[in-house]
Design an enzyme around this catalytic site. Structure first.
Site, PDB file in Angstrom:
ATOM      1  N   VAL A 129      47.081  34.068  27.683  1.00 13.61           N
ATOM      2  CA  VAL A 129      46.070  34.403  28.794  1.00 13.61           C
ATOM      3  C   VAL A 129      44.705  34.078  28.291  1.00 13.61           C
ATOM      4  CG1 VAL A 129      47.640  36.486  29.529  1.00 13.61           C
ATOM      5  CG2 VAL A 129      45.900  36.845  27.679  1.00 13.61           C
ATOM      6  N   SER A 130      43.724  34.017  29.581  1.00 17.21           N
ATOM      7  CA  SER A 130      42.249  33.316  29.165  1.00 17.21           C
ATOM      8  C   SER A 130      41.174  34.345  28.678  1.00 17.21           C
ATOM      9  CB  SER A 130      41.677  32.800  30.731  1.00 17.21           C
ATOM     10  OG  SER A 130      42.564  31.635  31.108  1.00 17.21           O
TER      11      SER A 130
END
Length: 204
Positions: A8-9
């Protein structure tokens, strides 16, 4: 063995890996074999991906939820899969635009071949523009070109270090004063020479 990678970013807790982990579990990847990162895909330093790639062995299959979880760009993805193929490691994408990719099957390899052809086309265009720019600069009396970031001794050091499974890429790059993306231009995750490394060692 099936090995999973999830990303996930954001690292602030606003995004969860649960969806990706559940999909990987459903695909047969054991919880203990899922590596993950909370980092932007554009970042070179992704310790989870680094550990994941180093753990893969011939015959293993790397499973990702979506293709964009793995790579920073189309060109980076193609290079990563080429490296996996050299090591006899498969890649399987579960969903998204790359869901047809499963390099353990003929149809999946064909799908990835289309991606690779597009990346090669993009690379050729960039190369042509670069050469045209250099030619124009020479015509004006200027010269240019990329300088090597590593010396022969440093390339040899990188080879030996990367051949050791316990090596930390982050620590090695800190010692060499380069970024991981630069390191991987010279050697692959197993310490084998890549094009830049070969060119440095061939210098007079």
């Amino acid at each position: 063995m099936l090995i999973g990678y999830a990303r996930v970013s954001k690292a602030d807790g606003s995004q969860s890996l649960d969806l990706q982990n559940d999909a990987l579990n459903a695909a047969g990847v054991p919880e203990s074999q899922i590596y993950s990162d909370h980092a932007s895909g554009k970042k070179d330093d992704r310790p989870g991906l680094e550990a994941c790639l180093k753990s893969l062995r011939a015959g293993d299959i790397l499973v990702v939820w979506k293709l964009d979880r793995l790579g920073r760009s189309l060109h980076h993805l193609v290079k990563t899969v080429a490296m996996l193929t050299e090591r006899d490691v498969g890649l399987k994408v579960l969903t998204g635009q790359g869901a047809a990719i499963d390099t353990t099957t003929a149809a999946g390899r064909l799908s990835f071949g289309i991606f690779a052809a597009l990346a090669e086309f993009e690379s050729e265009l960039i190369h042509e523009r670069t050469m045209a720019g250099l030619q124009a600069a020479r015509a004006r009396g200027r010269t240019g070109g990329r300088k090597f970031a590593l010396t022969k001794a440093q390339v040899r050091l990188a080879q030996a270090a990367m051949a050791n499974r316990d090596t930390s890429v982050a620590e090695l790059c800190k010692e060499l004063k380069i970024r991981p993306v630069t390191l991987y231009r010279y050697v692959d995750p197993n310490g084998n020479l890549r094009e830049y490394g070969k060119r440095v060692l061939e210098k007079a």
